[in-house]
Write a protein that holds these residues in place. Structure first.
Motif, mmCIF file in Angstrom:
data_model
loop_
_atom_site.group_PDB
_atom_site.id
_atom_site.type_symbol
_atom_site.label_atom_id
_atom_site.label_comp_id
_atom_site.label_asym_id
_atom_site.label_seq_id
_atom_site.Cartn_x
_atom_site.Cartn_y
_atom_site.Cartn_z
ATOM 1 N N THR A 29 17.811 29.831 36.054
ATOM 2 C CA THR A 29 18.977 29.794 36.927
ATOM 3 C C THR A 29 18.959 30.966 37.905
ATOM 4 O O THR A 29 18.492 32.053 37.584
ATOM 5 N N SER A 34 25.238 30.117 35.103
ATOM 6 C CA SER A 34 25.355 28.923 35.953
ATOM 7 C C SER A 34 24.598 27.755 35.326
ATOM 8 O O SER A 34 24.104 26.873 36.023
ATOM 9 N N LEU A 36 25.412 25.048 33.524
ATOM 10 C CA LEU A 36 25.894 23.688 33.711
ATOM 11 C C LEU A 36 25.594 23.185 35.124
ATOM 12 O O LEU A 36 25.208 22.027 35.310
ATOM 13 N N ARG A 37 25.752 24.037 36.102
ATOM 14 C CA ARG A 37 25.567 23.633 37.495
ATOM 15 C C ARG A 37 24.108 23.395 37.849
ATOM 16 O O ARG A 37 23.791 22.527 38.659
ATOM 17 N N GLU A 38 23.181 24.154 37.221
ATOM 18 C CA GLU A 38 21.798 24.123 37.671
ATOM 19 C C GLU A 38 20.814 23.404 36.754
ATOM 20 O O GLU A 38 19.675 23.142 37.138
ATOM 21 N N SER A 41 19.344 19.944 38.202
ATOM 22 C CA SER A 41 18.516 20.103 39.410
ATOM 23 C C SER A 41 17.200 20.803 39.090
ATOM 24 O O SER A 41 16.153 20.454 39.647
#
Length: 246
Positions: A29, A34, A36-38, A41
């Motif tokens: 990350t 971060s 959950l957000r990354e 992707s």
């Protein structure tokens, strides 16, 4: 078999894919906490680089703790969901035990020295483990006082050859003076370490099954502890008294 590794127990999350030859492609990350957000992707980016799809995966591995409560939940939930959706095996590994590879000849980042792992559990407490050279278990993974880990290291004849890992290195820096501390970039678990140990454990023990893949917090959350020992009730009663007195 392609193995997906997920590591979200620390401030920096990472994912990795290991191929049949043991070669690993990984991403971490860009910002702390971060995960959950990354996570998605980063995984998709690795798939594109390796020219594979999720359907090519044969095993999901994940670090189940100890560590950040929120981070552990994110990683384990992601692994369970993928294993169920893809109908493939999954394996959970300890975020403490994966540091054993630092002590084993031939492994990535081999140091030739022992490893003392300390995760900060506050108030002088740690989630810890100590491994000697060649993976000898000196102190098994568990919740301890920091002194327990320090005593386990000091009891060894080659105590100067132990390196400390984990976020406890930062939290208890003033109590670790004179000891060998890992570099910051090497201080935390990685998804590559998870994938390697997870594949080894899967070969030895088989599939955990997504239904049985659960977090290992080692200790209950602070709020639950307060509920169990009556602290929460006392706090509520004191608050009620203050309210009634106004």
């Amino acid at each position: 078999m392609y193995v997906l590794g997920i590591e979200t127990t620390g401030p920096v999350g990472s994912v990795a894919v290991m191929n049949e030859k043991g070669q690993v492609v990984s991403r971490k990350t860009s910002e702390k906490m971060s995960h959950l957000r990354e996570l998605t992707s980063m995984t998709e980016e690795i798939f594109r680089e390796m020219g594979i799809k999720a359907s090519n995966l044969g095993l999901i591995t994940v670090s189940i703790g100890p560590g950040s409560f929120t981070g552990i939940r994110i990683g384990v939930t992601t692994a369970r969901t993928l294993a169920q959706a893809l109908k493939i095996p999954c394996k959970g590994v300890s975020s403490l035990e994966i540091f054993r590879e630092k002590t084993i000849m031939g492994n990535t980042n081999y140091t030739g020295k022992g490893a003392a792992i300390i995760y900060n559990a506050r108030r002088g407490q740690v989630y810890g483990a100590v491994y000697g050279p060649r993976s000898l278990e000196i102190l098994p993974p568990g919740p301890y006082m920091l002194e327990d880990v320090l005593d386990a290291v000091s009891s060894q004849e080659d105590r100067e050859d132990f390196i400390f890992y984990g976020d406890g290195v930062d939290a208890y820096a003033d109590r670790l003076e004179g000891l060998a501390l890992s570099e910051e970039d090497d201080r935390y678990p990685t998804a590559a370490m998870v994938a390697r140990l997870g594949r080894k454990r899967f070969d030895e023990e088989g599939d955990d099954g997504y239904e049985n893949l659960l977090p290992d917090y080692m200790r209950i959350a602070e709020a639950e502890q307060k509920l169990r020992d009556g602290t929460l009730q006392r706090m509520q009663e004191e608050k009620k008294k203050r309210y009634e007195g106004n």
